[in-house]
Design a protein around this motif. Structure first.
Motif, short mmCIF file in Angstrom:
data_model
loop_
_atom_site.label_atom_id
_atom_site.label_comp_id
_atom_site.label_asym_id
_atom_site.label_seq_id
_atom_site.Cartn_x
_atom_site.Cartn_y
_atom_site.Cartn_z
N THR A 130 44.13 -0.61 -8.52
CA THR A 130 45.12 -0.75 -9.57
C THR A 130 45.46 -2.41 -9.46
OG1 THR A 130 46.91 -0.23 -7.97
CG2 THR A 130 46.10 1.43 -9.69
N ASP A 131 45.11 -2.79 -8.31
CA ASP A 131 45.60 -4.45 -8.45
C ASP A 131 44.43 -5.35 -9.12
OD1 ASP A 131 48.01 -3.94 -6.95
OD2 ASP A 131 46.64 -3.91 -5.01
N ILE A 132 43.15 -4.64 -9.28
CA ILE A 132 42.29 -5.36 -10.17
C ILE A 132 42.47 -5.81 -11.54
CG2 ILE A 132 39.77 -5.19 -10.69
CD1 ILE A 132 40.08 -5.84 -7.81
N ILE A 133 42.28 -6.92 -11.90
CA ILE A 133 42.60 -7.24 -13.39
C ILE A 133 41.09 -7.38 -13.85
CG2 ILE A 133 42.98 -8.99 -15.01
CD1 ILE A 133 45.53 -9.89 -13.03
N ASN A 134 40.67 -6.19 -14.82
CA ASN A 134 39.29 -6.08 -15.14
C ASN A 134 39.30 -6.61 -16.77
OD1 ASN A 134 36.60 -5.35 -15.12
ND2 ASN A 134 37.35 -4.02 -16.41
N LEU A 135 38.28 -7.63 -16.93
CA LEU A 135 37.69 -7.98 -18.36
C LEU A 135 36.52 -7.07 -18.49
CD1 LEU A 135 38.10 -12.06 -18.10
CD2 LEU A 135 39.90 -10.29 -18.61
N GLN A 136 36.68 -6.28 -19.81
CA GLN A 136 35.57 -5.63 -20.26
C GLN A 136 34.71 -6.43 -21.23
OE1 GLN A 136 35.16 -1.44 -22.60
NE2 GLN A 136 35.61 -1.01 -20.56
N LEU A 137 33.65 -6.52 -20.86
CA LEU A 137 33.07 -7.49 -21.73
C LEU A 137 31.35 -7.23 -21.81
CD1 LEU A 137 33.92 -10.00 -23.54
CD2 LEU A 137 32.74 -11.32 -21.73
N ASP A 138 30.88 -6.95 -23.02
CA ASP A 138 29.46 -6.77 -23.18
C ASP A 138 28.99 -7.91 -23.73
OD1 ASP A 138 29.80 -4.20 -22.33
OD2 ASP A 138 30.30 -3.28 -24.41
N PRO A 139 27.61 -8.01 -23.49
CA PRO A 139 26.70 -9.16 -23.99
C PRO A 139 26.56 -8.93 -25.44
CG PRO A 139 25.22 -7.84 -22.86
CD PRO A 139 26.85 -7.55 -22.56
N GLY A 140 26.83 -10.04 -26.25
CA GLY A 140 26.73 -9.86 -27.79
C GLY A 140 26.21 -11.16 -28.59
N LEU A 141 26.82 -11.47 -29.74
CA LEU A 141 26.36 -12.48 -30.69
C LEU A 141 26.82 -13.83 -30.11
CD1 LEU A 141 26.47 -10.77 -34.01
CD2 LEU A 141 24.25 -11.39 -32.63
N ALA A 142 28.13 -13.68 -29.64
CA ALA A 142 28.80 -14.83 -28.98
C ALA A 142 28.29 -15.06 -27.54
CB ALA A 142 30.16 -14.99 -29.08
N PHE A 143 28.40 -16.56 -27.39
CA PHE A 143 28.26 -16.94 -25.75
C PHE A 143 29.34 -16.84 -24.94
CE2 PHE A 143 28.67 -20.32 -22.83
CZ PHE A 143 27.42 -20.43 -21.85
N GLY A 144 29.14 -16.27 -23.86
CA GLY A 144 30.25 -16.10 -22.62
C GLY A 144 30.22 -14.70 -22.16
N THR A 145 29.36 -14.32 -21.29
CA THR A 145 29.62 -13.11 -20.39
C THR A 145 30.47 -13.22 -19.02
OG1 THR A 145 27.37 -13.29 -19.52
CG2 THR A 145 27.68 -12.19 -21.87
N GLY A 146 30.31 -14.58 -18.62
CA GLY A 146 31.10 -14.77 -17.42
C GLY A 146 30.18 -15.14 -16.40
N SER A 147 28.92 -14.97 -16.49
CA SER A 147 27.94 -15.23 -15.75
C SER A 147 27.67 -16.73 -15.46
CB SER A 147 26.60 -14.52 -16.11
OG SER A 147 25.96 -15.13 -17.29
N HIS A 148 27.82 -17.58 -16.58
CA HIS A 148 27.52 -18.99 -16.26
C HIS A 148 28.42 -19.84 -15.43
CE1 HIS A 148 26.93 -23.47 -17.47
NE2 HIS A 148 25.43 -22.68 -18.00
N PRO A 149 28.16 -20.71 -14.61
CA PRO A 149 28.92 -21.31 -13.58
C PRO A 149 30.07 -22.02 -14.25
CG PRO A 149 26.65 -21.79 -13.17
CD PRO A 149 26.77 -21.12 -14.36
N THR A 150 30.06 -22.44 -15.56
CA THR A 150 31.08 -23.43 -15.97
C THR A 150 32.44 -22.16 -16.58
OG1 THR A 150 30.34 -23.04 -18.25
CG2 THR A 150 29.76 -24.95 -17.16
N THR A 151 31.89 -21.14 -16.82
CA THR A 151 32.87 -20.01 -17.04
C THR A 151 33.56 -19.41 -15.71
OG1 THR A 151 31.31 -19.16 -18.92
CG2 THR A 151 33.26 -17.82 -18.28
N HIS A 152 32.70 -19.28 -14.60
CA HIS A 152 32.99 -19.18 -13.47
C HIS A 152 34.34 -20.14 -13.04
CE1 HIS A 152 31.06 -15.94 -11.09
NE2 HIS A 152 30.53 -15.76 -12.06
N LEU A 153 34.04 -21.21 -13.11
CA LEU A 153 34.85 -22.56 -12.63
C LEU A 153 36.26 -22.42 -13.64
CD1 LEU A 153 32.42 -25.26 -12.44
CD2 LEU A 153 33.87 -24.42 -10.78
N CYS A 154 36.20 -22.14 -14.96
CA CYS A 154 37.63 -21.99 -15.86
C CYS A 154 38.23 -20.86 -15.49
CB CYS A 154 36.91 -22.20 -17.16
SG CYS A 154 36.30 -23.61 -17.79
N LEU A 155 37.76 -19.61 -15.17
CA LEU A 155 38.11 -18.26 -14.82
C LEU A 155 38.95 -18.49 -13.48
CD1 LEU A 155 35.63 -15.65 -15.93
CD2 LEU A 155 37.95 -16.14 -17.19
#
Length: 298
Positions: A130-155
């Protein structure tokens, strides 16, 4: 059934005509990519406010797909002849028939960003803690699934620095992942901006899937003169150069800026630009990519 994939590097004068000619001569599909993607010559996506209005990259890769029996040499030759272009060089590879849905899903496992922040595709079981903050995200037409280092750094920055109730602007929102994460981490209001209307639709769908209320705008539709406590821009170095003053103006005095999409060798130049308005922190680096952050001076 196998497919044949052809990659042809062409100039901006050739790309549209040759791409169309390949379709007319039997290509199943074509896609156009920046031939310099991932290096210092990478060009920003055209259409940003206050940026040059290039319509294509100076050097592009045409990626064309054909069935396994297609005569590639003859088709490329005919397409070039139709355009009155010399025969181009091309790279050919075989693409085996696969269950593309299962293949895509197998490439996207849950991603742990921090001790409490996760990104989980919908086909995986959600974390039970219950302490986990989960983003539910599927790959799609728009860039950004969280796998790229730049997204990691921002998150990771958002996870450590959001205190609750802040306003945030995510400029170049792509899939909306940073906008959605900001709201789940406690921001009071978050707006995403993108030049691609498809990205905005994907962002809206992702926000709905994550049960958050986010605002998404095309650049010209963002309410004017509005300032934010946090401005995030995870784009590329070239647009970050050209959009610097606008991003600074959108950050309130005392507010914070988060910049990524920057290669390590571009850090010094970008830092010098943004030091006009911000007191910058030491940059953070991951796999050759850099995140620059700072606080706006009075």
């Amino acid at each position: 059934m196998h497919y044949q994939q052809v990659v042809i590097t062409v100039s901006q004068e050739q790309v549209d005509r040759l791409s169309d000619a390949l379709i007319e001569n039997g290509a199943l599909s074509t896609a156009i990519e920046d031939a310099n993607a991932g290096n210092e010559n990478e060009q920003p996506i055209f259409g940003e406010p206050n940026m040059p209005a290039e319509q294509v990259w100076q050097q592009s890769n045409i990626v064309a797909l054909f069935d396994e029996n297609a005569d590639i040499e003859a088709i490329v030759s005919a397409a070039a002849r139709d355009c009155a272009f010399p025969m181009p060089q091309y790279y050919l590879e075989t693409i085996p028939e696969q269950d593309w849905v299962r293949l895509t899903q197998s490439q996207f496992d849950p991603i742990q960003i921090s001790s409490r922040l996760w990104i989980t595709p919908s086909w995986h079981q959600q974390p039970a803690d219950t302490d986990i903050i989960n983003l539910q995200l599927d790959p799609g037409l728009a860039f950004g699934t969280g796998s790229h280092p730049t997204t990691h750094l921002c998150l990771q920055w958002l996870d450590k620095n959001i205190r609750g109730g802040e306003t945030l602007l995510d400029y170049g929102c792509g899939s909306g992942i940073l906008t959605i994460a900001a709201l789940k981490l406690g921001c009071g209001r978050a707006c995403g901006v993108d030049i691609d209307s498809q990205a905005l639709r994907a962002s809206e769908d992702n926000a709905l899937q994550n049960h958050v209320h986010a605002e998404f705008y095309l650049p010209d539709d963002l309410p004017p003169e509005q300032q934010f406590d946090i401005v995030v821009a995870n784009i590329l170095a070239n647009p970050l150069r050209l959009l610097a003053q606008m991003l600074a103006e959108r950050t309130r005095t005392g507010g914070q800026i988060v910049l990524s999409g920057i290669l390590a060798e571009q850090t010094e130049e970008l830092s010098e630009i943004y030091q006009q308005w911000f007191d910058l922190n030491s940059p953070r680096t991951l796999e050759g990519w850099v995140c620059i952050t700072g606080r706006k001076r009075a």
